[in-house]
Design a protein around this motif. Structure first.
Motif, mmCIF file in Angstrom:
data_model
loop_
_atom_site.group_PDB
_atom_site.id
_atom_site.type_symbol
_atom_site.label_atom_id
_atom_site.label_comp_id
_atom_site.label_asym_id
_atom_site.label_seq_id
_atom_site.Cartn_x
_atom_site.Cartn_y
_atom_site.Cartn_z
ATOM 1 N N ASP A 38 0.808 -1.391 0.089
ATOM 2 C CA ASP A 38 0.101 0.187 0.176
ATOM 3 C C ASP A 38 0.740 1.126 -0.039
ATOM 4 O O ASP A 38 1.702 1.185 0.798
ATOM 5 N N ALA A 81 2.944 9.162 -9.798
ATOM 6 C CA ALA A 81 1.713 8.203 -9.587
ATOM 7 C C ALA A 81 1.350 7.727 -11.153
ATOM 8 O O ALA A 81 0.506 6.853 -11.541
ATOM 9 N N GLY A 82 2.035 8.269 -12.065
ATOM 10 C CA GLY A 82 1.539 8.267 -13.616
ATOM 11 C C GLY A 82 2.598 6.888 -13.953
ATOM 12 O O GLY A 82 3.184 6.367 -13.400
ATOM 13 N N PRO A 83 2.158 6.687 -15.385
ATOM 14 C CA PRO A 83 2.871 5.698 -15.834
ATOM 15 C C PRO A 83 4.501 6.120 -15.820
ATOM 16 O O PRO A 83 4.887 6.924 -16.246
ATOM 17 N N ARG A 105 5.281 2.892 -9.307
ATOM 18 C CA ARG A 105 3.966 3.170 -8.744
ATOM 19 C C ARG A 105 2.917 2.737 -9.664
ATOM 20 O O ARG A 105 2.940 3.002 -10.762
ATOM 21 N N ALA A 106 1.866 2.201 -9.365
ATOM 22 C CA ALA A 106 0.741 1.647 -9.879
ATOM 23 C C ALA A 106 -0.698 1.908 -9.307
ATOM 24 O O ALA A 106 -1.071 1.282 -8.461
ATOM 25 N N GLY A 107 -0.902 3.359 -9.372
ATOM 26 C CA GLY A 107 -2.223 3.821 -8.766
ATOM 27 C C GLY A 107 -1.858 3.824 -7.057
ATOM 28 O O GLY A 107 -0.838 4.605 -6.619
ATOM 29 N N ASP A 108 -2.578 3.429 -6.366
ATOM 30 C CA ASP A 108 -2.524 3.279 -4.965
ATOM 31 C C ASP A 108 -1.354 2.343 -4.353
ATOM 32 O O ASP A 108 -1.224 2.228 -3.353
ATOM 33 N N THR A 233 -3.218 -6.555 -10.674
ATOM 34 C CA THR A 233 -2.119 -5.646 -10.898
ATOM 35 C C THR A 233 -1.599 -5.113 -12.164
ATOM 36 O O THR A 233 -1.117 -6.078 -12.687
ATOM 37 N N ASP A 234 -1.307 -3.998 -12.495
ATOM 38 C CA ASP A 234 -0.808 -3.515 -13.761
ATOM 39 C C ASP A 234 0.705 -3.598 -13.572
ATOM 40 O O ASP A 234 1.336 -2.961 -12.644
ATOM 41 N N ASP A 697 -0.243 13.005 -18.638
ATOM 42 C CA ASP A 697 0.416 13.756 -17.619
ATOM 43 C C ASP A 697 1.940 14.123 -18.001
ATOM 44 O O ASP A 697 2.797 13.503 -18.236
#
Length: 712
Positions: A38, A81-83, A105-108, A233-234, A697
């Motif tokens: 997390d 937080a972006g790709p 980072r993959a979202g949250d 998960t990405d 972004d």
């Protein structure tokens, strides 16, 4: 793709590979480890790999700093937080083995990738020295092919793989091996073509995002993400991400035990790949992959330089040939005589195999041309098909099937009507029977397993195909050269007419000169009145905006004034340029930005940066692209910095037969409401261009990218 010897179905949908969710495989390769935490609490919520043996049985639910012994919070500040948000951490030692660490980072979620370090890591100084030496070799290449040859050798030295290929994507998305360095005991794939279906679309997108990745052993057993609820998960940025089973079988069918791929990304688009194959399992450590990605970026810059130099040399050659023809065309007594004395030069100037002038039913020809009656018919057909504009095709038989019989081996046609003379210039290119070597038959029926599962191509034996009915393509530079030749002929025609009139009657010449001056004055007056009208409307909009006071109405009036400025600038450019059919888009956009700087004020003007590559484009498309750029800049000034001045960058790039317009800010990252007139107008304009608008972004800010073909 084709398949092994199961039941075949010619109707099988090859786009099934394009829909495979390869970015969410739900597992990783066993040589690495994956921790999923997390991002807010840094508590491990999932993982994959042999974590119990490496970390301990209680890894789930433990905090990342406790497991890795690092200040994760400090590293998180650098992970967006972006790709593509990836940061390399400090190596860690687990169960006596050293691992390289990378955070994604993959979202949250925070993804922690652990990969075994190289047995003998190469020092940073040593690696930089090697990369500099290899990059110097790139600089010494004399042309694009020499550059690719050097690249294949350099990447094989860097990676140590048995075979390294430079794989270039073509206009139809198929690929071709343009250079190769290999173990002499292996067969060659040099010059072989691979169908577009071998690399699905979503895989190409990942190649742009994740520039280097490896498969140390194609026979690995995937390690699933645990618990299963996190299987979706990405893993786009994770280097040890598990690979599509179809791709693994594809490599096995090629006899490959390990592979690696490094992307060649030019101007943000995938130009090609460095494909590495090994006949036994072989790892590519993270430090070598990173070095390979850096070297590929250097290669991409050299590719761009070679391609731009080639285009520049072609333009210079055409200009020089045109200059040499001007005097000889003007000295001839009439059109046919002018063509008769210059026909060989006219043919070679545009790289044609044949050239002909059709004047009524008379034909003056040079080189390889169809029979005279066919040439006359083709001239009439080209005028009907293309109107008064130059018409070009490299597949004549597809547009006029009768040409396949009538014109023999001629497949390419460039026709230029001479409006004033009522004649037509035609250049011909003979059929270029291209013997394409494919790595396997690309037309073989798709095979399905008994369970209806699409399988990869099983055969990579050389399969040759003769492509007929095509000639070499006419380049945009050659078509532009044909435009200029038409002006040259028109000027020569006028020159002959004036010379004849001068020999007979000086007064007629004086009257004609007076008429020409009057015509020029009339054109200036018309242009002046149109510009006055546009300025009057612009002033009226400005007055209405001031009268309305601050608010939505005033903002809309100011936006309308900016759009009107874009249209007015196109009119001024059309009057100044002799060639109104095509326009240098960079010059037009640069002047349009200058107008916008003046209207927005000095503070905005200082913060706007422009990087525009020269791009030839039809004028009507330039108008629409100017309107899109105006709208994007207006949006940036309104929404990016809450109305205050801020940095805005505008870039124009060309990649093969497409252009990209990029407008980026460093502000709040929002594009405003998408239901207003401006948004609806921009949507309609982008659609008319057959283009695509993408908002990404800019980290920080918003990056708007318009991609569109150069011609309709």
């Amino acid at each position: 793709m084709a398949s092994q010897s199961f039941t075949t179905d010619p109707r099988a949908d090859l786009t099934g590979c394009d829909r495979e969710p390869i970015h969410v495989p739900g597992s990783i390769q066993p040589h690495g480890l994956l921790l999923i935490a997390d991002a807010r609490t840094l508590m491990v919520v999932a993982g994959a790999g042999d974590l119990e043996a490496r970390i301990g049985a209680d890894w789930l639910g433990t905090k990342l700093p406790d497991l890795l012994g690092q200040d994760i919070a400090a590293l998180l500040e650098a992970v967006t937080a972006g790709p593509g948000g990836t940061v390399v951490g400090q190596p860690v030692t687990l169960a006596g083995e050293r691992f390289d660490v990378a955070f994604h980072r993959a979202g949250d979620l925070l993804l922690v990738e652990l990969e075994p370090s190289a047995a003998e890591p190469i020092g940073a100084g040593t690696m930089l020295g090697r990369l500099d030496l290899l990059a110097q070799g790139f600089e010494r290449a004399s042309d694009l092919q020499g550059l690719c040859d050097r690249a294949a050798i350099a990447f094989r030295q860097l990676t140590g793989f048995d075979r390294v290929m430079v794989y270039r994507f073509l206009d139809d998305d198929a690929g071709r091996v343009v250079a190769e360095d290999r173990d002499p005991a292996l067969g060659t794939f040099l010059h072989h073509h691979f169908p577009a279906s071998d690399i699905p679309r979503q895989a190409r997108a990942l190649y742009v995002r994740n520039r280097a990745r490896a498969i140390p052993n194609v026979d690995y057993l995937p390690q699933p993400i645990r618990p299963e609820s996190f299987a979706g998960t990405d893993l786009s940025d994770v280097g040890v991400r598990s690979v599509s089973p179809i791709h693994l079988q594809y490599l096995r069918n090629m006899g490959v035990e390990a592979s690696a791929s490094i992307s060649i990304v030019k101007d943000g688009l995938l130009w090609g790949l460095i494909a590495c194959h090994h006949n036994s399992p072989r790892a590519l450590p993270a430090d070598v992959r990173q070095a390979a990605a850096t070297l590929a970026s250097s290669l991409a810059r050299q590719v761009r330089a070679r391609e731009e130099a080639e285009t520049y040399r072609e333009r210079l050659r055409l200009r020089a040939a045109e200059d040499g023809l001007v005097a000889r065309l003007a000295d001839a007594s009439e059109l046919r005589a002018a063509v008769e004395r210059t026909k060989a030069d006219l043919r070679t100037m545009l790289g044609a195999d044949g050239f002909a002038l059709v004047d009524g039913q008379a034909v003056v020809a040079d080189g390889v041309c169809p029979p005279d009656h066919v040439v006359v018919e083709l001239a009439a057909w080209a005028r009907l098909h293309g109107g008064m504009e130059p018409f070009a095709t490299h597949e004549l038989a597809t547009l006029r099937p009768a040409a396949a019989v009538d014109s023999g081996t001629v497949s390419g046609l460039l026709a230029v009507p001479l409006i004033e003379q009522g004649a037509t210039l035609l250049w011909f290119r003979v059929e270029q029977v291209e013997e394409i070597e494919w790595a396997g038959n690309p037309h073989k029926a798709v095979a399905l397993t008994p369970g209806a599962t699409l399988s990869p191509r099983a055969s990579f034996a050389t399969w040759s195909e003769a492509v007929r009915g095509r000639s070499r393509r006419w380049t945009l530079e050659e078509i532009e050269g044909a435009y200029r030749l038409r002006r040259t002929f028109q000027d020569a025609c006028r020159s002959r007419e004036l010379r004849d009139l001068n020999a007979h009657l000086n007064r007629t010449l004086a009257d004609k000169d007076a008429l020409l001056v009057q015509k020029d004055l009339l054109m200036k007056e018309v242009d002046h009145r149109i510009q006055n009208s546009l300025q009057l409307v612009g002033a009226f909009l400005a007055m209405q905006a001031r009268a309305a006071g601050p608010g939505t109405v005033a903002d809309q009036l100011i936006e309308a004034q900016a759009r009107l400025s874009a249209v007015a600038l196109v009119h001024r450019r059309l009057y100044r340029d002799d060639q109104i059919e095509t326009i240098d888009l960079s010059r037009y956009l640069e002047e349009l930005v200058g107008d916008m700087k003046a209207s927005l004020g000095a503070e905005w003007g200082r913060r706007m940066k422009v990087d525009l590559a020269p791009v030839l484009i039809p004028t009507d498309r330039a108008v629409n692209i100017g309107l899109v750029m105006t709208e994007l800049v207006i949006n940036a000034t309104k929404y990016a910095y809450a109305g205050a001045p801020g940095p805005i960058s505008i870039a124009l790039e060309q990649h093969r037969n497409r252009l990209r317009l990029i407008v980026a800010d460093e502000g709040g990252g929002k594009s405003g409401v998408h239901s207003g007139f401006g948004s609806r107008m921009m949507t309609a304009v982008v659609s008319s261009l057959d283009g695509e608008m993408l908002f990404t972004d800019n980290a920080p800010g918003l990056r708007a990218i318009l991609t569109a073909p150069l011609t309709a």
